[in-house]
Motif scaffolding. Structure first.
Motif, PDB file in Angstrom:
ATOM      1  N   THR A 167       0.836  -1.195   0.000  1.00 14.93           N
ATOM      2  CA  THR A 167       0.000   0.000   0.000  1.00 14.93           C
ATOM      3  C   THR A 167       0.873   1.247   0.000  1.00 14.93           C
ATOM      4  OG1 THR A 167      -0.078   0.163   2.417  1.00 14.93           O
ATOM      5  CG2 THR A 167      -1.734  -1.259   1.348  1.00 14.93           C
ATOM      6  N   ASP A 168       0.256   2.381  -0.242  1.00 14.95           N
ATOM      7  CA  ASP A 168       0.998   3.651  -0.210  1.00 14.95           C
ATOM      8  C   ASP A 168       1.570   3.902   1.185  1.00 14.95           C
ATOM      9  OD1 ASP A 168       0.455   4.101  -2.876  1.00 14.95           O
ATOM     10  OD2 ASP A 168      -1.274   5.413  -2.489  1.00 14.95           O
ATOM     11  N   ARG A 169       0.820   3.521   2.210  1.00 16.02           N
ATOM     12  CA  ARG A 169       1.317   3.683   3.581  1.00 16.02           C
ATOM     13  C   ARG A 169       2.554   2.826   3.799  1.00 16.02           C
ATOM     14  NH1 ARG A 169       0.938   0.698   8.107  1.00 16.02           N
ATOM     15  NH2 ARG A 169       0.940   1.757  10.167  1.00 16.02           N
ATOM     16  N   GLN A 170       2.496   1.572   3.369  1.00 14.04           N
ATOM     17  CA  GLN A 170       3.640   0.678   3.525  1.00 14.04           C
ATOM     18  C   GLN A 170       4.835   1.194   2.734  1.00 14.04           C
ATOM     19  OE1 GLN A 170       1.535  -2.833   2.196  1.00 14.04           O
ATOM     20  NE2 GLN A 170       1.509  -3.728   4.260  1.00 14.04           N
ATOM     21  N   ARG A 171       4.567   1.753   1.564  1.00 15.93           N
ATOM     22  CA  ARG A 171       5.658   2.276   0.740  1.00 15.93           C
ATOM     23  C   ARG A 171       6.342   3.458   1.434  1.00 15.93           C
ATOM     24  NH1 ARG A 171       6.940   0.926  -4.080  1.00 15.93           N
ATOM     25  NH2 ARG A 171       4.938  -0.129  -4.353  1.00 15.93           N
ATOM     26  N   ALA A 172       5.549   4.318   2.054  1.00 20.86           N
ATOM     27  CA  ALA A 172       6.127   5.456   2.766  1.00 20.86           C
ATOM     28  C   ALA A 172       7.024   4.974   3.909  1.00 20.86           C
ATOM     29  CB  ALA A 172       5.014   6.352   3.300  1.00 20.86           C
ATOM     30  N   ILE A 173       6.569   3.951   4.619  1.00 19.13           N
ATOM     31  CA  ILE A 173       7.355   3.383   5.721  1.00 19.13           C
ATOM     32  C   ILE A 173       8.662   2.806   5.201  1.00 19.13           C
ATOM     33  CG2 ILE A 173       7.449   1.515   7.411  1.00 19.13           C
ATOM     34  CD1 ILE A 173       4.412   1.934   7.826  1.00 19.13           C
ATOM     35  N   LEU A 174       8.590   2.041   4.119  1.00 15.68           N
ATOM     36  CA  LEU A 174       9.790   1.400   3.598  1.00 15.68           C
ATOM     37  C   LEU A 174      10.736   2.393   2.935  1.00 15.68           C
ATOM     38  CD1 LEU A 174       8.543  -2.045   2.237  1.00 15.68           C
ATOM     39  CD2 LEU A 174       9.618  -1.480   4.423  1.00 15.68           C
ATOM     40  N   GLU A 175      10.218   3.437   2.341  1.00 15.92           N
ATOM     41  CA  GLU A 175      11.092   4.471   1.787  1.00 15.92           C
ATOM     42  C   GLU A 175      11.895   5.139   2.903  1.00 15.92           C
ATOM     43  OE1 GLU A 175       8.496   7.050  -0.370  1.00 15.92           O
ATOM     44  OE2 GLU A 175       8.536   5.818  -2.202  1.00 15.92           O
ATOM     45  N   PHE A 176      11.238   5.407   4.021  1.00 18.90           N
ATOM     46  CA  PHE A 176      11.897   5.997   5.176  1.00 18.90           C
ATOM     47  C   PHE A 176      12.944   5.026   5.730  1.00 18.90           C
ATOM     48  CE2 PHE A 176      12.366   7.455   9.521  1.00 18.90           C
ATOM     49  CZ  PHE A 176      12.260   8.828   9.431  1.00 18.90           C
ATOM     50  N   ALA A 177      12.551   3.769   5.873  1.00 22.10           N
ATOM     51  CA  ALA A 177      13.461   2.747   6.390  1.00 22.10           C
ATOM     52  C   ALA A 177      14.667   2.547   5.473  1.00 22.10           C
ATOM     53  CB  ALA A 177      12.718   1.428   6.565  1.00 22.10           C
ATOM     54  N   ASP A 178      14.432   2.601   4.174  1.00 24.67           N
ATOM     55  CA  ASP A 178      15.508   2.400   3.212  1.00 24.67           C
ATOM     56  C   ASP A 178      16.544   3.519   3.302  1.00 24.67           C
ATOM     57  OD1 ASP A 178      16.417   0.754   0.826  1.00 24.67           O
ATOM     58  OD2 ASP A 178      16.309   2.739  -0.094  1.00 24.67           O
ATOM     59  N   GLN A 179      16.083   4.747   3.512  1.00 24.04           N
ATOM     60  CA  GLN A 179      17.006   5.869   3.682  1.00 24.04           C
ATOM     61  C   GLN A 179      17.939   5.605   4.858  1.00 24.04           C
ATOM     62  OE1 GLN A 179      16.707   7.831   0.668  1.00 24.04           O
ATOM     63  NE2 GLN A 179      16.901   9.558   2.078  1.00 24.04           N
ATOM     64  N   LEU A 180      17.359   5.146   5.952  1.00 21.39           N
ATOM     65  CA  LEU A 180      18.150   4.868   7.145  1.00 21.39           C
ATOM     66  C   LEU A 180      19.071   3.672   6.938  1.00 21.39           C
ATOM     67  CD1 LEU A 180      15.380   5.339   9.849  1.00 21.39           C
ATOM     68  CD2 LEU A 180      17.307   6.871   9.404  1.00 21.39           C
ATOM     69  N   HIS A 187      20.551   2.707   4.348  1.00 20.58           N
ATOM     70  CA  HIS A 187      21.711   3.085   3.538  1.00 20.58           C
ATOM     71  C   HIS A 187      22.402   4.340   4.069  1.00 20.58           C
ATOM     72  CE1 HIS A 187      20.996  -0.012   0.562  1.00 20.58           C
ATOM     73  NE2 HIS A 187      19.720   0.321   0.554  1.00 20.58           N
ATOM     74  N   CYS A 188      22.008   4.753   5.291  1.00 16.71           N
ATOM     75  CA  CYS A 188      22.632   5.916   5.954  1.00 16.71           C
ATOM     76  C   CYS A 188      22.589   7.172   5.081  1.00 16.71           C
ATOM     77  CB  CYS A 188      24.069   5.606   6.364  1.00 16.71           C
ATOM     78  SG  CYS A 188      24.204   4.280   7.592  1.00 16.71           S
ATOM     79  N   LYS A 189      21.458   7.376   4.419  1.00 12.81           N
ATOM     80  CA  LYS A 189      21.267   8.586   3.614  1.00 12.81           C
ATOM     81  C   LYS A 189      20.622   9.660   4.482  1.00 12.81           C
ATOM     82  CE  LYS A 189      20.659   6.032  -0.726  1.00 12.81           C
ATOM     83  NZ  LYS A 189      19.709   5.737  -1.831  1.00 12.81           N
ATOM     84  N   PRO A 190      21.000  10.911   4.288  1.00 10.58           N
ATOM     85  CA  PRO A 190      20.431  11.995   5.107  1.00 10.58           C
ATOM     86  C   PRO A 190      18.917  12.075   4.940  1.00 10.58           C
ATOM     87  CG  PRO A 190      22.368  12.758   3.906  1.00 10.58           C
ATOM     88  CD  PRO A 190      22.027  11.404   3.350  1.00 10.58           C
TER      89      PRO A 190
END
Length: 232
Positions: free
Chosen positions: A154-167, A169-172
């Motif tokens: 879902t869009d909600r799950q995608r938002a969560i995983l996009e945030f998690a993915d940034q972290l 890979h240690c991206k700002p």
């Protein structure tokens, strides 16, 4: 080789191990630091014998086996350093507790996705099983493990995983990353919880690589097959 029947849910209903007539693996025992260890195929480090472990760790193993039907290999592997195992379990229990707006399925989804980014076999298999159980979806964990960006989420799950993915890979992080979470009713505390899950399993993934940890066979079928019913 040890074979085991499929089990339905960890910490709820599992079928005890069924041992074959013969075992083709060697259990090697030695004395190290005045403790007894065995060399198991799921870790390249020695595994302490159960009776050599601190009493509270033995109790944890006994309670886990009683509830789940088996002791996860991560517990056994990390028992090489009992104090570190106890710290890991305590932090795990706090981080994975269902609080805020993140469900247990949400957290397992984060673990599967970031563990896949880190190519961690143990966590992909073990937490894919837990995701199937908590989400009651036998398919999504496999999709997420393969490529969460193309998974049926879902869009909600995608938002969560996009945030998690940034972290992962240690991206700002930017305000926009947080705003995407807020659009789905998530809060700054939920963002902290996402970060805690990612951080804990960055540790877990790397310890799995260090030890060459292998998942229990039970995990492979959990959430995929129905629990066997005893015939009356």
């Amino acid at each position: 080789m040890l074979r085991c029947r499929p089990c339905k849910v960890i910490l709820q209903i599992c079928i005890p191990w069924i041992r074959g007539a013969s075992i083709d693996r060697k259990l090697c025992y030695t004395s190290l630091r005045s403790k007894t260890f065995s060399l198991e195929p799921f870790s390249r480090f020695p595994i302490p014998s159960n009776d050599s472990l601190p009493a509270d760790v033995q109790t944890t193993f006994q309670e886990t086996k009683k509830k789940a039907g088996f002791v996860p290999n991560v517990f056994k592997a990390l028992s090489y350093r009992p104090d570190e195992l106890k710290a890991f379990i305590q932090y795990y229990d706090v981080v994975m507790d269902e609080k805020g707006n993140l469900t247990k399925a949400d957290k397992e989804m984060i673990i599967v996705a970031t563990s896949a980014e880190n190519s961690c076999l143990y966590c992909i298999i073990a937490h894919g099983a837990l995701h199937r159980i908590y989400s009651k979806d036998p398919y999504l964990a496999d999709q997420i493990a393969a490529n969460w960006k193309t998974a049926d989420i879902t869009d909600r799950q995608r938002a969560i995983l996009e945030f998690a993915d940034q972290l992962c890979h240690c991206k700002p992080l930017t305000d926009d990353n947080f705003e995407k979470l807020y659009e789905f009713g998530l809060t700054k505390d939920d963002a902290w919880d996402i970060g805690s899950v990612v951080a804990l399993f960055a540790l877990s993934n790397r310890m799995a690589f260090l030890t060459n940890m292998k998942p229990n066979e039970e995990f492979h079928l959990m959430g995929r097959v129905k629990r066997e019913q005893n015939e009356s």
